[in-house]
Write a protein that holds these residues in place. Structure first.
Motif, PDB file in Angstrom:
ATOM      1  N   TYR A  58     -13.066 -24.988 -96.165  1.00  0.00           N
ATOM      2  CA  TYR A  58     -12.423 -24.513 -97.125  1.00  0.00           C
ATOM      3  C   TYR A  58     -11.202 -25.329 -97.567  1.00  0.00           C
ATOM      4  CZ  TYR A  58      -9.531 -20.785 -99.642  1.00  0.00           C
ATOM      5  OH  TYR A  58      -8.848 -19.996-100.408  1.00  0.00           O
ATOM      6  N   GLN A  59     -11.340 -25.600 -98.963  1.00  0.00           N
ATOM      7  CA  GLN A  59     -10.301 -26.458 -99.190  1.00  0.00           C
ATOM      8  C   GLN A  59      -8.943 -25.786 -99.045  1.00  0.00           C
ATOM      9  OE1 GLN A  59     -10.445 -29.466-100.164  1.00  0.00           O
ATOM     10  NE2 GLN A  59      -8.894 -30.127-101.579  1.00  0.00           N
ATOM     11  N   GLY A  60      -8.828 -24.408 -99.316  1.00  0.00           N
ATOM     12  CA  GLY A  60      -7.457 -23.822 -99.158  1.00  0.00           C
ATOM     13  C   GLY A  60      -7.083 -23.639 -97.901  1.00  0.00           C
ATOM     14  N   ALA A  61      -7.883 -24.044 -96.997  1.00  0.00           N
ATOM     15  CA  ALA A  61      -7.366 -23.895 -95.523  1.00  0.00           C
ATOM     16  C   ALA A  61      -6.983 -25.401 -94.947  1.00  0.00           C
ATOM     17  CB  ALA A  61      -8.450 -23.537 -94.507  1.00  0.00           C
ATOM     18  N   SER A  62      -6.637 -26.312 -96.137  1.00  0.00           N
ATOM     19  CA  SER A  62      -5.910 -27.717 -95.682  1.00  0.00           C
ATOM     20  C   SER A  62      -4.589 -27.527 -96.209  1.00  0.00           C
ATOM     21  CB  SER A  62      -6.762 -28.760 -96.407  1.00  0.00           C
ATOM     22  OG  SER A  62      -6.754 -28.711 -97.687  1.00  0.00           O
ATOM     23  N   ARG A  63      -3.504 -28.747 -95.838  1.00  0.00           N
ATOM     24  CA  ARG A  63      -2.322 -28.795 -96.372  1.00  0.00           C
ATOM     25  C   ARG A  63      -1.686 -27.377 -95.889  1.00  0.00           C
ATOM     26  NH1 ARG A  63      -5.704 -28.758-100.856  1.00  0.00           N
ATOM     27  NH2 ARG A  63      -4.938 -27.091-102.578  1.00  0.00           N
ATOM     28  N   THR A  64      -1.971 -26.911 -95.020  1.00  0.00           N
ATOM     29  CA  THR A  64      -0.905 -25.665 -94.424  1.00  0.00           C
ATOM     30  C   THR A  64      -0.878 -25.604 -93.012  1.00  0.00           C
ATOM     31  OG1 THR A  64      -1.040 -23.215 -94.445  1.00  0.00           O
ATOM     32  CG2 THR A  64      -3.247 -24.407 -94.576  1.00  0.00           C
ATOM     33  N   ARG A 108       2.665 -20.795-110.756  1.00  0.00           N
ATOM     34  CA  ARG A 108       1.804 -19.803-110.612  1.00  0.00           C
ATOM     35  C   ARG A 108       0.210 -20.296-110.649  1.00  0.00           C
ATOM     36  NH1 ARG A 108       1.422 -13.824-112.979  1.00  0.00           N
ATOM     37  NH2 ARG A 108      -0.555 -13.315-112.567  1.00  0.00           N
ATOM     38  N   ASP A 109      -0.066 -21.428-111.441  1.00  0.00           N
ATOM     39  CA  ASP A 109      -1.217 -21.765-111.572  1.00  0.00           C
ATOM     40  C   ASP A 109      -1.920 -22.493-110.237  1.00  0.00           C
ATOM     41  OD1 ASP A 109      -3.857 -21.883-113.087  1.00  0.00           O
ATOM     42  OD2 ASP A 109      -3.658 -24.050-113.098  1.00  0.00           O
ATOM     43  N   ALA A 110      -0.872 -23.002-109.411  1.00  0.00           N
ATOM     44  CA  ALA A 110      -1.168 -23.793-108.264  1.00  0.00           C
ATOM     45  C   ALA A 110      -1.731 -22.570-107.152  1.00  0.00           C
ATOM     46  CB  ALA A 110       0.054 -24.384-107.699  1.00  0.00           C
ATOM     47  N   TRP A 111      -1.326 -21.523-107.340  1.00  0.00           N
ATOM     48  CA  TRP A 111      -2.036 -20.471-106.543  1.00  0.00           C
ATOM     49  C   TRP A 111      -2.949 -19.569-107.233  1.00  0.00           C
ATOM     50  CZ3 TRP A 111       1.988 -16.399-103.620  1.00  0.00           C
ATOM     51  CH2 TRP A 111       1.158 -15.803-102.619  1.00  0.00           C
ATOM     52  N   ALA A 112      -2.509 -18.973-108.162  1.00  0.00           N
ATOM     53  CA  ALA A 112      -3.606 -18.144-109.037  1.00  0.00           C
ATOM     54  C   ALA A 112      -4.707 -18.768-109.575  1.00  0.00           C
ATOM     55  CB  ALA A 112      -2.938 -17.196-110.000  1.00  0.00           C
ATOM     56  N   GLY A 113      -4.392 -19.841-110.051  1.00  0.00           N
ATOM     57  CA  GLY A 113      -5.451 -20.569-110.759  1.00  0.00           C
ATOM     58  C   GLY A 113      -6.396 -21.723-109.803  1.00  0.00           C
ATOM     59  N   TRP A 114      -5.909 -22.067-108.586  1.00  0.00           N
ATOM     60  CA  TRP A 114      -6.615 -22.893-107.748  1.00  0.00           C
ATOM     61  C   TRP A 114      -7.242 -21.947-106.817  1.00  0.00           C
ATOM     62  CZ3 TRP A 114      -2.679 -27.541-106.363  1.00  0.00           C
ATOM     63  CH2 TRP A 114      -2.431 -28.032-107.503  1.00  0.00           C
ATOM     64  N   VAL A 115      -6.589 -20.783-106.412  1.00  0.00           N
ATOM     65  CA  VAL A 115      -7.508 -20.190-105.413  1.00  0.00           C
ATOM     66  C   VAL A 115      -7.073 -18.483-105.771  1.00  0.00           C
ATOM     67  CG1 VAL A 115      -7.835 -21.725-103.311  1.00  0.00           C
ATOM     68  CG2 VAL A 115      -5.309 -20.401-103.643  1.00  0.00           C
ATOM     69  N   PRO A 116      -7.923 -18.303-106.737  1.00  0.00           N
ATOM     70  CA  PRO A 116      -7.725 -16.931-107.305  1.00  0.00           C
ATOM     71  C   PRO A 116      -7.993 -15.661-106.402  1.00  0.00           C
ATOM     72  CG  PRO A 116      -9.538 -18.067-108.459  1.00  0.00           C
ATOM     73  CD  PRO A 116      -8.819 -19.111-107.530  1.00  0.00           C
ATOM     74  N   ALA A 117      -8.968 -15.892-105.665  1.00  0.00           N
ATOM     75  CA  ALA A 117      -9.535 -14.847-104.714  1.00  0.00           C
ATOM     76  C   ALA A 117      -8.319 -14.611-103.427  1.00  0.00           C
ATOM     77  CB  ALA A 117     -10.648 -15.162-104.315  1.00  0.00           C
TER      78      ALA A 117
END
Length: 370
Positions: free
Chosen positions: A313-319, A73-82
């Protein structure tokens, strides 16, 4: 321009609906992205998912998480909570999925995994390697592990990972469609760069989580480093960093990059950190980005002199949606070749097509030089 490339540039108009039809499970043999031959009852009915949550959902369709019994969970809710909050608002049951801990924080619990009795565990390559003997324990208990890898940021591993997720979820056709979209987009990027006929601009990318006062991670072969290379850049960190890590600030000045990209995310402990992502105000992102331009010595760097400082956006990498970030980087390096490409539109169109949420925030930003 081919119809495939036109589809890449106008996703909403070109992509066809992809129904996610439930399939009966059967024992299949799948080769994962690190070459392991894995036998599993697929599509899986009880999945433990370690990472790449949106990719699993995009490939598996709107009902993909019906089969997920546990997550890190923390790899999702913790890293990119929004981002997590956006998905929970669309699917409240996500908030009830069991948490098995996070590998990087060393809280991952094999006991919790076994207690959930999954019939399949899906892990990122970096998670599988970090777990070591604990991963062996899971497999020795009779639970197969499939390894996927979007962190490498190579076309080969992105496509292979999409197809592995397609097998895991029983959505091979949907996986193939998304893989074809990604491949078409990246080949288009390469073709446009090839026509530019000029030396590759020097690029520096940094994770801006520590703010401008302290240099944080840059990237060599993977993640933003690999994306910068795919986007036609000459990554100045490549000689000094194999995967990720900081480099001496003097080396950045000596390399004199032509363009600088600072990645950011929503969740930052440092108030001066680069802020990007869901619910991030563009003015705030621009203000945080501008502070990086004032680093000691940067006023003499070509990128800053020419106003070539950008936020991503960091969350838009590795995807699987990161083709749009490659387009954005390439557009800043080769503006004439990418004049008709709208990376942000393509990024949002991917969500419109393949995911049940509609992002609203700041995902790319350009510094407004005074």
């Amino acid at each position: 321009m081919t119809s495939a490339i036109r589809c890449t540039l106008g996703l909403l108009a070109c992509l066809l609906a992809s129904p996610a039809t439930p399939l009966h499970a059967e024992v299949k043999t799948v080769t994962d992205v690190i070459g392991r031959t894995v036998k599993a009852d697929l599509p899986a009915k009880r999945v433990l998912l370690g990472f790449y949550f949106e990719d699993f959902m995009a490939v598996g369709g709107p009902n993909a998480f019906d089969s997920v019994v546990g997550i890190s969970r923390d790899a999702w809710a913790g890293w990119v909570p929004a981002n997590w909050a956006m998905h929970v608002a669309a699917r409240p049951s996500l908030d009830t999925i069991a948490d098995v801990g996070e590998v990087e924080a060393q809280t991952f619990s094999v006991e919790k995994v076994l207690a959930l009795k999954p019939d399949l565990v899906v892990l990122a390559d970096w998670q599988y390697k970090a777990l070591g003997l604990d991963a062996d324990r899971i497999e020795e208990s009779g639970i197969p592990i499939l390894v996927v890898d979007f962190n490498a940021q190579t076309l080969e591993r992105h496509l292979a990972s999409a197809r592995v997720l397609g097998e895991a979820t029983g959505q091979a056709a949907r996986a193939a469609e998304i893989a074809d979209l990604y491949q078409t987009a990246m080949k288009d990027v390469a073709a446009r760069i090839a026509k530019a006929g000029k030396p590759k601009p020097k690029v520096y990318v940094e994770f801006g989580n520590k703010g401008p006062a302290e240099h944080s991670f840059t990237y060599g072969k993977n993640m933003w480093g690999a994306m910068a290379t795919a986007a036609g850049g000459d990554n100045i960190a490549a000689p000094f960093v194999e995967w990720w890590g900081p480099i001496n600030p003097e080396k950045v000045l000596a390399a004199n990059p032509d363009a600088i990209f600072i990645s950011g995310r929503e969740n930052n402990k440092n108030e001066t950190a680069m802020t990007m992502g869901q619910k991030v105000d563009a003015a705030d992102a621009e203000r945080k980005l501008a502070a990086f331009a004032n680093r000691p010595g940067w006023s003499q760097v070509t990128a800053i002199k020419n106003g070539k400082l950008f936020g991503v956006y960091q969350g838009a990498s590795r995807t699987l949606s990161d083709f749009a970030m490659a387009q954005f980087i390439a557009k800043q390096l080769y503006p004439e070749q990418f004049a008709d490409v709208d990376p942000l539109k393509n990024y949002l169109a991917y969500y419109e097509k393949y995911l049940p949420v509609r992002p609203a925030g700041t995902f790319v930003v350009s510094w407004k030089k005074p």
